[in-house]
Design a protein around this motif. Structure first.
Motif, PDB file in Angstrom:
ATOM      1  N   THR A 197       4.674 -23.480   2.565  1.00 37.75           N
ATOM      2  CA  THR A 197       5.539 -22.637   3.377  1.00 37.75           C
ATOM      3  C   THR A 197       4.727 -21.485   3.946  1.00 37.75           C
ATOM      4  O   THR A 197       4.073 -20.758   3.197  1.00 37.75           O
ATOM      5  N   VAL A 198       4.754 -21.341   5.267  1.00 35.20           N
ATOM      6  CA  VAL A 198       4.009 -20.285   5.955  1.00 35.20           C
ATOM      7  C   VAL A 198       4.983 -19.235   6.457  1.00 35.20           C
ATOM      8  O   VAL A 198       5.964 -19.556   7.128  1.00 35.20           O
ATOM      9  N   LYS A 199       4.709 -17.982   6.134  1.00 30.63           N
ATOM     10  CA  LYS A 199       5.576 -16.870   6.525  1.00 30.63           C
ATOM     11  C   LYS A 199       4.829 -15.905   7.440  1.00 30.63           C
ATOM     12  O   LYS A 199       3.627 -15.684   7.282  1.00 30.63           O
ATOM     13  N   HIS A 200       5.563 -15.307   8.390  1.00 25.96           N
ATOM     14  CA  HIS A 200       5.034 -14.259   9.254  1.00 25.96           C
ATOM     15  C   HIS A 200       5.924 -13.030   9.119  1.00 25.96           C
ATOM     16  O   HIS A 200       7.146 -13.151   9.068  1.00 25.96           O
ATOM     17  N   PHE A 201       5.306 -11.871   9.070  1.00 31.61           N
ATOM     18  CA  PHE A 201       6.052 -10.620   8.971  1.00 31.61           C
ATOM     19  C   PHE A 201       5.654  -9.695  10.117  1.00 31.61           C
ATOM     20  O   PHE A 201       4.586  -9.827  10.707  1.00 31.61           O
ATOM     21  N   ALA A 202       6.525  -8.753  10.397  1.00 28.10           N
ATOM     22  CA  ALA A 202       6.338  -7.891  11.572  1.00 28.10           C
ATOM     23  C   ALA A 202       5.222  -6.876  11.400  1.00 28.10           C
ATOM     24  O   ALA A 202       4.689  -6.361  12.372  1.00 28.10           O
ATOM     25  N   SER A 203       4.865  -6.553  10.168  1.00 24.58           N
ATOM     26  CA  SER A 203       3.854  -5.523   9.928  1.00 24.58           C
ATOM     27  C   SER A 203       3.133  -5.794   8.620  1.00 24.58           C
ATOM     28  O   SER A 203       3.590  -6.595   7.784  1.00 24.58           O
ATOM     29  N   LYS A 204       2.015  -5.087   8.438  1.00 19.81           N
ATOM     30  CA  LYS A 204       1.284  -5.170   7.172  1.00 19.81           C
ATOM     31  C   LYS A 204       2.162  -4.704   6.021  1.00 19.81           C
ATOM     32  O   LYS A 204       2.185  -5.318   4.952  1.00 19.81           O
ATOM     33  N   ASN A 205       2.866  -3.594   6.236  1.00 17.86           N
ATOM     34  CA  ASN A 205       3.718  -3.070   5.172  1.00 17.86           C
ATOM     35  C   ASN A 205       4.746  -4.095   4.728  1.00 17.86           C
ATOM     36  O   ASN A 205       5.003  -4.268   3.528  1.00 17.86           O
ATOM     37  N   SER A 206       5.346  -4.792   5.703  1.00 17.59           N
ATOM     38  CA  SER A 206       6.344  -5.808   5.365  1.00 17.59           C
ATOM     39  C   SER A 206       5.718  -6.946   4.563  1.00 17.59           C
ATOM     40  O   SER A 206       6.316  -7.466   3.621  1.00 17.59           O
ATOM     41  N   THR A 207       4.489  -7.319   4.942  1.00 17.68           N
ATOM     42  CA  THR A 207       3.796  -8.377   4.216  1.00 17.68           C
ATOM     43  C   THR A 207       3.521  -7.964   2.779  1.00 17.68           C
ATOM     44  O   THR A 207       3.755  -8.734   1.836  1.00 17.68           O
ATOM     45  N   TYR A 208       3.030  -6.748   2.595  1.00 16.45           N
ATOM     46  CA  TYR A 208       2.715  -6.280   1.248  1.00 16.45           C
ATOM     47  C   TYR A 208       3.970  -6.113   0.401  1.00 16.45           C
ATOM     48  O   TYR A 208       3.959  -6.375  -0.809  1.00 16.45           O
ATOM     49  N   LEU A 209       5.073  -5.701   1.023  1.00 13.84           N
ATOM     50  CA  LEU A 209       6.341  -5.603   0.295  1.00 13.84           C
ATOM     51  C   LEU A 209       6.800  -6.989  -0.158  1.00 13.84           C
ATOM     52  O   LEU A 209       7.331  -7.149  -1.264  1.00 13.84           O
ATOM     53  N   ALA A 210       6.592  -7.980   0.699  1.00  6.74           N
ATOM     54  CA  ALA A 210       6.948  -9.350   0.317  1.00  6.74           C
ATOM     55  C   ALA A 210       6.089  -9.838  -0.839  1.00  6.74           C
ATOM     56  O   ALA A 210       6.564 -10.551  -1.731  1.00  6.74           O
ATOM     57  N   LEU A 211       4.822  -9.444  -0.840  1.00  6.50           N
ATOM     58  CA  LEU A 211       3.917  -9.848  -1.921  1.00  6.50           C
ATOM     59  C   LEU A 211       4.327  -9.202  -3.239  1.00  6.50           C
ATOM     60  O   LEU A 211       4.450  -9.887  -4.266  1.00  6.50           O
ATOM     61  N   THR A 212       4.540  -7.899  -3.217  1.00  4.41           N
ATOM     62  CA  THR A 212       4.914  -7.210  -4.461  1.00  4.41           C
ATOM     63  C   THR A 212       6.310  -7.614  -4.926  1.00  4.41           C
ATOM     64  O   THR A 212       6.603  -7.582  -6.123  1.00  4.41           O
ATOM     65  N   GLY A 213       7.169  -8.022  -3.972  1.00 11.30           N
ATOM     66  CA  GLY A 213       8.521  -8.428  -4.327  1.00 11.30           C
ATOM     67  C   GLY A 213       8.648  -9.879  -4.731  1.00 11.30           C
ATOM     68  O   GLY A 213       9.746 -10.352  -5.041  1.00 11.30           O
ATOM     69  N   GLY A 214       7.545 -10.623  -4.730  1.00  8.32           N
ATOM     70  CA  GLY A 214       7.566 -12.010  -5.155  1.00  8.32           C
ATOM     71  C   GLY A 214       8.109 -12.986  -4.128  1.00  8.32           C
ATOM     72  O   GLY A 214       8.375 -14.151  -4.446  1.00  8.32           O
ATOM     73  N   LYS A 215       8.248 -12.543  -2.865  1.00  9.01           N
ATOM     74  CA  LYS A 215       8.762 -13.434  -1.827  1.00  9.01           C
ATOM     75  C   LYS A 215       7.674 -14.353  -1.275  1.00  9.01           C
ATOM     76  O   LYS A 215       7.979 -15.361  -0.635  1.00  9.01           O
ATOM     77  N   ILE A 216       6.428 -13.989  -1.483  1.00  6.03           N
ATOM     78  CA  ILE A 216       5.303 -14.839  -1.114  1.00  6.03           C
ATOM     79  C   ILE A 216       4.337 -14.895  -2.295  1.00  6.03           C
ATOM     80  O   ILE A 216       4.314 -13.991  -3.135  1.00  6.03           O
ATOM     81  N   ASP A 217       3.552 -15.956  -2.332  1.00  7.45           N
ATOM     82  CA  ASP A 217       2.573 -16.104  -3.408  1.00  7.45           C
ATOM     83  C   ASP A 217       1.238 -15.472  -3.047  1.00  7.45           C
ATOM     84  O   ASP A 217       0.505 -15.022  -3.938  1.00  7.45           O
ATOM     85  N   ALA A 218       0.912 -15.465  -1.751  1.00 10.26           N
ATOM     86  CA  ALA A 218      -0.397 -14.979  -1.323  1.00 10.26           C
ATOM     87  C   ALA A 218      -0.340 -14.551   0.132  1.00 10.26           C
ATOM     88  O   ALA A 218       0.566 -14.933   0.889  1.00 10.26           O
TER      89      ALA A 218
END
Length: 340
Positions: free
Chosen positions: A224-245
């Motif tokens: 599963t490939v995800k795209h986020f609007a900003s770096k902050n959003s990506t890092y929030l997804a990482l810390t929140g467990g919504k993405i693995d890497a």
């Protein structure tokens, strides 16, 4: 590699928020040249890497003196000038940890300026950093106003028509995961099966990740490939467990790892992959005007730094040890013209 693609990879290493505002303000204020304090230190045979890095590097003093057998290979005009003019394409916003304005709001710092200072020391020359936009950096080389550009430039066959290269670092992409994660890439795309990975739109790493996704689909596996609007959003997804890497330019991963080290959710690198793809190790290279006679002594200086340990200490200070090369080469194989 097209200029736009490379600039995207560089600029996307920036984190959002006050860091960007601070760096942009500093870059606008400092213009383009090296600071006197750093130049003085270089002249005394000590190069301090990681100086004013604002926590992105471990400040390390390295003793480096001129090696006359290497400096003798420089063109006479460069030797007589007593300085090495080093082009950096970091305007307007910088790209930590590679090149940006330091914590004093005026000094150009980063792994690339530091490396330029080390090379200049081996060549017995005073480093003069010229910071410009990416495009104007190449204009500086073309007009001979810049001796060598050290600015995360990828070695490509297309660029060799106009420039000579001295390789000094791997051109890598990297995976960032939470420190507590046990997952590692291990150089095998099949390890991505069942994972959710974020990537930035329009980047080289997105192209590679989507190719892996297609291969896994053909094998009956899912990525599963995800795209986020900003770096902050990506890092929030990482810390929140919504993405693995998060799959990004490796220097950007290295920088963010240092920034999270003391946070409640530290991250780490989970492996790297060549930015040139599976069949070629991409290389970052010091770039000179073709047939200027500068690339060979620069490569010799890099090999001296490798042999004597300063090279490893420089990379280690900036958390970039996973981009080390065993030797510097003049005009090694680069990205082919159909992929550059």
């Amino acid at each position: 590699m097209r200029t736009l693609r490379l600039r995207n990879r560089l600029i996307r290493t920036l984190t959002a928020g006050t860091a960007i505002a601070t760096l942009a303000t500093g870059l606008a204020a400092c213009g383009g040249d090296s600071d006197a304090a750093t130049a003085k230190a270089d002249a005394q045979g000590t190069v301090t890497v990681g100086r004013l890095s604002n926590g992105a590097a471990k400040e390390t003093e390295l003793k480096v003196s001129e090696v006359k057998s290497i400096s003798a290979g420089l063109p006479e005009s460069v030797r007589k000038s007593g300085k090495l003019v080093i082009g950096v394409g970091a305007l307007p916003d910088g790209f930590p940890p590679l090149a940006y304005v330091g914590s004093d709001q005026k000094t150009l710092t980063g792994a690339e300026p530091d490396f330029g200072r080390l090379v200049a020391a081996v060549l017995g020359l005073q480093p003069e950093l010229k910071n410009s936009t990416w495009e104007n950096m190449f204009v500086g080389i073309d007009s001979s106003k810049v001796d060598v550009a050290i600015s995360n430039i990828t070695d490509t066959e297309e660029r060799k028509k106009k420039y000579d290269f001295a390789s000094y670092r791997k051109d890598n992409l990297g995976f960032e995961v939470l420190k507590e994660s046990t997952w590692n890439f291990d150089g095998d795309y099949q390890n991505l099966a069942g994972k959710t990975v974020a990537v930035d739109n329009g980047t080289n790493q997105e192209k590679i990740l989507l190719e892996w996704q297609s291969k896994l689909k053909e094998e009956g596996k899912q990525l599963t490939v995800k795209h986020f609007a900003s770096k902050n959003s990506t890092y929030l997804a990482l810390t929140g467990g919504k993405i693995d890497a998060y799959f990004a330019a490796n220097p950007g991963v290295a920088y963010h790892v240092t920034q999270t080290a003391k946070s409640p959710d530290p991250t780490r690198s989970a492996g790297t992959y060549s930015g040139a793809g599976a069949t070629l190790q991409g290389l970052i290279a010091a770039t000179t005007k073709k047939d200027s006679g500068i690339a060979k002594p620069v490569a010799d200086a890099v090999n001296y730094l490798i042999k004597n340990g300063q090279y490893a200490k420089w990379l280690g200070a900036w958390n970039l040890s996973n981009e080390a090369v065993s030797t510097a080469e003049v005009n090694p194989p680069g990205l082919p013209e159909n992929n550059s």
